[in-house]
Design an enzyme around this catalytic site. Structure first.
Site, PDB file in Angstrom:
ATOM      1  N   CYS A 125       0.810  -1.218   0.000  1.00  0.00           N
ATOM      2  CA  CYS A 125       0.000   0.000   0.000  1.00  0.00           C
ATOM      3  C   CYS A 125       0.852   1.280   0.000  1.00  0.00           C
ATOM      4  O   CYS A 125       1.485   1.577  -0.992  1.00  0.00           O
ATOM      5  CB  CYS A 125      -0.983  -0.053   1.176  1.00  0.00           C
ATOM      6  SG  CYS A 125      -2.405   1.002   0.913  1.00  0.00           S
ATOM      7  N   HIS A 127      -3.751  -5.478   2.406  1.00  0.00           N
ATOM      8  CA  HIS A 127      -3.478  -5.651   3.830  1.00  0.00           C
ATOM      9  C   HIS A 127      -4.164  -6.949   4.267  1.00  0.00           C
ATOM     10  O   HIS A 127      -4.731  -7.677   3.459  1.00  0.00           O
ATOM     11  CB  HIS A 127      -4.101  -4.489   4.631  1.00  0.00           C
ATOM     12  CG  HIS A 127      -3.549  -3.145   4.306  1.00  0.00           C
ATOM     13  ND1 HIS A 127      -2.327  -2.708   4.753  1.00  0.00           N
ATOM     14  CD2 HIS A 127      -4.066  -2.131   3.573  1.00  0.00           C
ATOM     15  CE1 HIS A 127      -2.126  -1.459   4.331  1.00  0.00           C
ATOM     16  NE2 HIS A 127      -3.157  -1.087   3.609  1.00  0.00           N
TER      17      HIS A 127
END
Ligand code: GLN
Length: 245
Positions: free
Chosen positions: A96, A195
């Site tokens: 990310c 995630h």
């Protein structure tokens, strides 16, 4: 043969959104179960990275504020060494916000552009604070099977010609919610928006990362299978949740 892996964990406290350090815990488990010695060096602001010393580099996610705090150090203190390591085949996993800073730049909704390392031929732009973030469960297909995870990012990432996507989105947004790509791959460096943490729920991908980390010093290594019943159950449950909405 006694196998060992040295892992550089970048900014473990600052870049640890949604417990991305769970990826390190997963790698520790998967190495210990196979008698592979895993050494983790936590590299924070000001710490230099020796490009010859590591087999795997990991950076987790972070909000714009954390990305702004680390970006100068990432570029000026560690950048050249990370680029050299990746060019020489060192494996990397960037999640990310870390992924965004391993690409060319991140243009946040407010403030100056954040420069990136340019490892991934890609750039990220946030469409504005009034635009919905990319939040939710993700299922995506990669060369080795399916990936399941969770995403929460405002930035949208667009791949250039020099990067190939890690996966194709089945459910969720991925890089930008438009072109169905998720993540990026360059040599043995992987970027992803997932995630979760990613690796515990995706044991096949976790072992793929371990094989990449071992390849440079040991060549192709056959990893003994582990009892992944729990991991596979979590993977299947994540897919069910993601695809049932
Ligand atoms: N701050 C970046 C964004 O919002 C990355 C967020 C993250 O790491 N989850 O796109």
């Amino acid at each position: 043969m006694n196998l060992s892996i040295r892992l550089a964990h970048l900014y473990p406290k600052l870049m640890n959104l949604y417990g991305d350090r769970g990826n390190i815990i997963c790698l520790r488990h998967r190495c210990r179960a196979r008698g592979i010695e895993l050494t983790v060096d936590e590299l924070d602001l000001g710490d230099r990275l020796d490009p010859q010393a590591y087999d795997l580099i990991f950076i987790g996610g972070g909000q714009d504020r954390e990305q702004r705090r680390i970006v100068r150090d990432l570029i000026d203190v560690k950048g050249e060494a990370i680029r050299q390591a990746v060019e020489e085949g060192v494996a990397a996993l960037a999640v990310c916000g870390g992924y965004q800073l391993f690409a060319r730049y991140y243009r946040p909704a407010v403030g100056e552009d954040l420069p990136g390392l340019g490892i991934f031929d890609a750039h990220t732009e946030h469409p504005g604070e009034d635009v919905a973030r990319c939040i939710g469960n993700v299922v995506a297909d990669w060369d080795g099977g399916t990936l399941a995870g969770f995403e929460n990012h405002g930035g949208r990432t667009y791949l250039g010609g020099g990067a190939r996507p890690l996966a194709t989105v089945r459910t969720g947004y991925g890089n930008n919610g438009v072109d169905k790509t998720e993540g990026a791959v360059y040599k043995n460096a992987y970027g992803t928006y997932l995630h979760g943490s990613l690796l515990p729920k995706n044991p096949r991908f976790a072992d793929h990362v371990l094989r990449l980390a071992l390849r440079r010093r040991y060549g192709e290594v056959e990893l003994a299978p582990l009892d992944d019943a729990l991991e596979e159950a979590a993977h299947a449950a994540a897919i069910r949740v993601a695809t049932s909405r």
